[in-house]
Design an enzyme around this catalytic site. Structure first.
Site, PDB file in Angstrom:
ATOM      1  N   ASN A  22      -6.248  -2.500   2.086  1.00 20.11           N
ATOM      2  CA  ASN A  22      -6.285  -3.954   2.095  1.00 20.11           C
ATOM      3  C   ASN A  22      -7.736  -4.408   2.127  1.00 20.11           C
ATOM      4  O   ASN A  22      -8.596  -3.726   2.694  1.00 20.11           O
ATOM      5  CB  ASN A  22      -5.571  -4.507   3.332  1.00 20.11           C
ATOM      6  CG  ASN A  22      -4.065  -4.405   3.236  1.00 20.11           C
ATOM      7  OD1 ASN A  22      -3.504  -4.295   2.160  1.00 20.11           O
ATOM      8  ND2 ASN A  22      -3.403  -4.440   4.373  1.00 20.11           N
ATOM      9  N   ARG A  54       0.834  -1.216   0.000  1.00 21.61           N
ATOM     10  CA  ARG A  54       0.000   0.000   0.000  1.00 21.61           C
ATOM     11  C   ARG A  54       0.863   1.258   0.000  1.00 21.61           C
ATOM     12  O   ARG A  54       0.533   2.237  -0.661  1.00 21.61           O
ATOM     13  CB  ARG A  54      -0.949   0.024   1.200  1.00 21.61           C
ATOM     14  CG  ARG A  54      -2.061  -1.020   1.106  1.00 21.61           C
ATOM     15  CD  ARG A  54      -2.875  -1.051   2.365  1.00 21.61           C
ATOM     16  NE  ARG A  54      -1.986  -1.394   3.486  1.00 21.61           N
ATOM     17  CZ  ARG A  54      -2.238  -1.101   4.749  1.00 21.61           C
ATOM     18  NH1 ARG A  54      -3.337  -0.462   5.084  1.00 21.61           N
ATOM     19  NH2 ARG A  54      -1.389  -1.455   5.699  1.00 21.61           N
TER      20      ARG A  54
END
Length: 90
Positions: A36, A18
């Site tokens: 996520n 990320r």
């Protein structure tokens, strides 16, 4: 401006993916978010100029040093969300 939604599959959780996505987006002037999923994937939405978004999505598909992207589902969205920046969502 174009707007896309993507689901990235593979080894993309627990490897800083990320943060890699956020850095790529910010370096390219993209707006949107990344997070996520409960299924072990990474989901993102991104807005920007067509060439920059395409280059960004290609970089995401290649992945970071510690990740391994096995599949990426990309869907164009018809409406712009006018994000202010590119954030990691919890």
């Amino acid at each position: 401006m174009i707007h896309y939604h993507a689901i990235v599959k593979g080894r993309v959780q627990g490897v800083g993916f990320r943060y890699f996505v956020q850095a790529e987006a910010m370096n390219r002037g993209m707006k949107g978010w990344v997070r996520n999923t409960d299924e072990g994937h990474v989901e993102l939405k991104v807005e920007g100029e067509p060439q920059e978004v395409n280059d960004f999505l290609e970089a995401v598909r290649k992945g970071s040093r510690f990740s391994k992207v096995t599949d990426m589902q990309i869907e164009p969205l018809t409406e712009l969300a006018h994000y202010q920046d590119f954030r990691i969502r919890g």
